[in-house]
Design an enzyme around this catalytic site. Sequence first.
Site, PDB file in Angstrom:
ATOM      1  N   HIS A 166       0.853  -1.202   0.000  1.00 35.73           N
ATOM      2  CA  HIS A 166       0.000   0.000   0.000  1.00 35.73           C
ATOM      3  C   HIS A 166       0.880   1.239   0.000  1.00 35.73           C
ATOM      4  CE1 HIS A 166       0.749  -0.708   4.291  1.00 35.73           C
ATOM      5  NE2 HIS A 166       0.636   0.588   4.424  1.00 35.73           N
ATOM      6  N   ASP A 192       5.979   4.192   5.103  1.00 39.56           N
ATOM      7  CA  ASP A 192       6.752   3.115   5.733  1.00 39.56           C
ATOM      8  C   ASP A 192       6.748   1.838   4.878  1.00 39.56           C
ATOM      9  OD1 ASP A 192       4.047   2.969   6.349  1.00 39.56           O
ATOM     10  OD2 ASP A 192       4.374   1.877   8.217  1.00 39.56           O
ATOM     11  N   ASP A 202       0.515  -8.437  10.134  1.00 39.18           N
ATOM     12  CA  ASP A 202       0.697  -7.115  10.755  1.00 39.18           C
ATOM     13  C   ASP A 202       0.482  -7.155  12.269  1.00 39.18           C
ATOM     14  OD1 ASP A 202       0.517  -4.420  11.486  1.00 39.18           O
ATOM     15  OD2 ASP A 202      -1.340  -4.044  10.382  1.00 39.18           O
ATOM     16  N   HIS A 251      -4.770   9.547   4.034  1.00 39.76           N
ATOM     17  CA  HIS A 251      -5.940   8.833   4.554  1.00 39.76           C
ATOM     18  C   HIS A 251      -7.171   9.266   3.759  1.00 39.76           C
ATOM     19  CE1 HIS A 251      -8.519   6.613   7.054  1.00 39.76           C
ATOM     20  NE2 HIS A 251      -7.853   6.708   8.189  1.00 39.76           N
ATOM     21  N   SER A 266      -8.071   3.547  14.416  1.00 32.02           N
ATOM     22  CA  SER A 266      -6.822   2.989  13.907  1.00 32.02           C
ATOM     23  C   SER A 266      -7.046   2.295  12.562  1.00 32.02           C
ATOM     24  CB  SER A 266      -6.261   1.999  14.923  1.00 32.02           C
ATOM     25  OG  SER A 266      -5.110   1.362  14.392  1.00 32.02           O
ATOM     26  N   HIS A 273      -5.193  -0.347  11.884  1.00 32.30           N
ATOM     27  CA  HIS A 273      -4.634  -1.688  12.109  1.00 32.30           C
ATOM     28  C   HIS A 273      -5.583  -2.532  12.950  1.00 32.30           C
ATOM     29  CE1 HIS A 273      -0.636  -0.551  10.565  1.00 32.30           C
ATOM     30  NE2 HIS A 273      -0.921   0.632  11.074  1.00 32.30           N
ATOM     31  N   HIS A 321       5.875  -6.330  11.240  1.00 28.54           N
ATOM     32  CA  HIS A 321       5.424  -4.942  11.422  1.00 28.54           C
ATOM     33  C   HIS A 321       5.139  -4.628  12.887  1.00 28.54           C
ATOM     34  CE1 HIS A 321       3.821  -4.840   7.026  1.00 28.54           C
ATOM     35  NE2 HIS A 321       5.061  -5.244   7.131  1.00 28.54           N
TER      36      HIS A 321
END
Lengths: 555, 555
Positions: free
Chosen positions: A73, A77, A196, A235, A367, A369, A391
């Site tokens: 993506h 990072d 992740d 975002h 979040s 994640h 990660h």
Amino acid sequence: MAKKNPPLRIIPLGGLDGIGKNMTAIECGPDMVLIDAGLMFPDDSQPGIDLVLPDYTYVLENEDKLRGIVVTHGHEDHTGALPYLLQDLNNKVPIFSSKLTLGFIEGKLAEFRIKTPKFREVHDGSHVNLGNISIDFFSMTHSIPGALGVYIKSPQGTVMHTGDFKLDQTPIDGVTPNYAAITKFAKQGIDLLMSDSTNANRPGFTPSEAAVGPTLNEVIKNAKGRVFVASFSSHIHRLQQICDAAKKCGRKIVVTGRSMLTNTRVARELGYLNIDEKDILDAYELNGIPDDQIVVMCTGSQGEPLSALSRMANGEHKTLSIHSGDTVIISATPVPGNEKAVQQVINSLAKLGCTVVDKSTRLVHVSGHGSQEELKLMLAMAKPSYFMPVHGEAVHLRAHANLARQMGMRDDHIFVVDNGDTLEMRGGEVKIGPQVESGIVYVDGLRIGDTDPIVLRDRQKLANDGMVTVVAIVSMKRKRIDAIEFSSRGVSFTIDDEFSSDASASIMKAIDKGSFDYTSNGTGALRKAVRDSLSNFIWNRTRTRPMIIPVVMEV
Amino acid sequence: MAKKNPPLRIIPLGGLDGIGKNMTAIECGPDMVLIDAGLMFPDDSQPGIDLVLPDYTYVLENEDKLRGIVVTHGHEDHTGALPYLLQDLNNKVPIFSSKLTLGFIEGKLAEFRIKTPKFREVHDGSHVNLGNISIDFFSMTHSIPGALGVYIKSPQGTVMHTGDFKLDQTPIDGVTPNYAAITKFAKQGIDLLMSDSTNANRPGFTPSEAAVGPTLNEVIKNAKGRVFVASFSSHIHRLQQICDAAKKCGRKIVVTGRSMLTNTRVARELGYLNIDEKDILDAYELNGIPDDQIVVMCTGSQGEPLSALSRMANGEHKTLSIHSGDTVIISATPVPGNEKAVQQVINSLAKLGCTVVDKSTRLVHVSGHGSQEELKLMLAMAKPSYFMPVHGEAVHLRAHANLARQMGMRDDHIFVVDNGDTLEMRGGEVKIGPQVESGIVYVDGLRIGDTDPIVLRDRQKLANDGMVTVVAIVSMKRKRIDAIEFSSRGVSFTIDDEFSSDASASIMKAIDKGSFDYTSNGTGALRKAVRDSLSNFIWNRTRTRPMIIPVVMEV
């Protein structure tokens, strides 16, 4: 025999020592694929460093094998090391990713004047053969559209890499995780799952991105003055929700901040962000438009001093200012280390008399994640034989490993490893392999890679204690110091005539005692004596220990 | 007339620009009382600074009026400036506080070799006359025992100062806030309330300290190996609960960390901490004692690199080490700015294979400051005519002011002011008075107060960019530079022979172009030319801008 049946090697080069600079090489015999090429932002222990990259020596040394770079993506990072890596590679390597990710990468490469990269757009359902490695892509949800997971097949077995993900059943763009693909691959067999770990310590299920919309809507609806919303500029789902809420409340949108302008432009061009042209205003066009008809979407959610929000909070923005009665929504969470900077901006805003809304009081951020239940669900769907949490910081990787243990996975099937450690898969069985070169590389100005740990230590010493230069002009023939001069920066005492003459006297005295053999020693011993005596002098007088930089010159 | 009826002046010298260095002077004509004398710890923008103090010039200039120093409780942000202030005062001023607070202050003053301070122990119900100012003390609950609020009477009206507080109905030592006293003073009339704003942004009611005990007990009971608990060493109630839980679980207590050893000793001597002598072990006596019979109570909850916990996590503690299977409880919250340091320790502990429990997963910490409902309750009980939120950052003071507004207080009766602003009370009416000298003072080595902002800016520049010293030996007579030498620290490039000769050539060229009038200008213009040309040379070659320190010496 070994040559005929080489193992599948999983080679993590970054992403296992913290959240950032993700990079994993997947190699099988003559073929290698790189999954992600990310950067990390420096912390307080790395003063003056612009960026931190994974040491990708291994990739360069095996460039002849490199068939492609897969980017899961568009976050930095996962993409930020690309400009450096591509410049260091001799050949053009194809980059596989989603349309939006490639759009973001293209912009970044253009800044580096890297032209015509070999982009290969892929999407949910794409299948790519790279030598004896094949890759299937499937949709995942994350805090950026176009996130993909990958299923890797090789003669020695299979690997699933989730990329960054949460399991969002109501994503803003309607693109849910492709559970059917995950379970289909699980049926085909997933020997190793790499997943992740960012939120492996958080119980429960991360709320859907859609949960933020109603709050944004309500806050904007009830605001009397202008509303400023700071968020991550990549975002796009959040930005979409901000724009939707603005429109619902009869407000026009102003975009400010360099990356916010760039990313919204790219996302709109590629069809990821839907805003009517007529609903967007330029910051210069605001004259006469009532405050309660404006939403400003800006950068600065991390308290960055040069960002749009900080400038506006401090009255230094060239077109926009924030006033008493305005509302500022910080639709983000501080990345660890940025807490204090964000709090400073919030205090500046409070002093202006505006209302600040952040996630501590309202649901204006969730979040990207997955939390523990999502991570376990992923393990349950994928049913891998082996598991490698990726990660995360040490504590996250271990928490993720614990979840796998709770689900009945055997300890010796879970690999919590460091960057540079490798796994080797043979016939679906995974073992630890030999280590490869790894580490971190600093970007500091034009220089990449050669920032010594000593340089950083010196910088911290300079920051804490300041420095004093002492220049001594020495006559080797007459065996004496002819002149001494001092210069200082960052020390809390003043070098006046009295200090100068006392310090000189103290140095002379030390030199005399040393009775140097001026002719044979060169200036090394003299430099040391000058430094030590001045250091002692300053300690006795001020109880501080600045760095002493002695320069001894012969005449 | 004015002289005959001087106003009551409320003079905040610290505590209104952040959480820390609390200090307020209360003055009425010839008499002055100081409420608290605290310090603040420096942040990243103050590299190398040891401590930050409020500028107490006003107190020194009015020492003849100073009748006493009242300390509300024993935290360093209320006591830490005392050693410096007492040394700067000419006369011994009595210090009024509770037994424990004085015990902690005594230890700190002893470190500074300040002998026989004038301690005046007070407690709930104490009444003290200091000139025309009188003070009544009442019990409050906070994250340290012996916390007191004060009710101040003067000919011009009355002030209540809460000190730091929460409203804990089940405090560990049984000493609840003295609601009867607060409402009694309210009946007598409270013209101005000064109240703690730290948690003014938190909805609800802060949980009681007693809520932590059961969790500590459960975690310790279920732990297989040793249990290490890191907490604030002054948080005697927390320490009591840790010790109680240890005892309940059949474990002995080991105390480590300098301030933890000091504070537990003082608190036990004064009767604030109850531990049986037989339940405490020295760290040297642990041989042969099973791991599941030990609780180590230690410093380091803020990730301080030299603390006991950090040393143990990194295998550098002289007597204790942490192993796989041990449990570490971080019974504290990171003070803003310390988040990353704490996370680093947690990662080190995770790598050792031990279980880390902190407030993100279990209720092992509660705040010592009241949340919104408590702050409103205080306003409701005190019924002040005027209100001044204290102890907080800009955002907290304003949030607290909003609470008062919600309760119907008039805007012009609420004073959100800065340090150095003053309030004047006449006949119970409060107005803004003239400002006094205020600000911050740095402690840096032996020096107090004269750390220039330029010094801090230089330190940050040195930290970010490093420095290069260039020494040029100039012959004024022959109008030329005879020799140039370079020395660098904290830069990412190397000054080798090639660099040296290129840089020298570049400087020489610039000087030639400048065609200096060597005789009349002195070395100022030359120094500038040397600095500028070297700076350009380095920028062109490395794209970095280290600090250049030019030294030009004549021969």
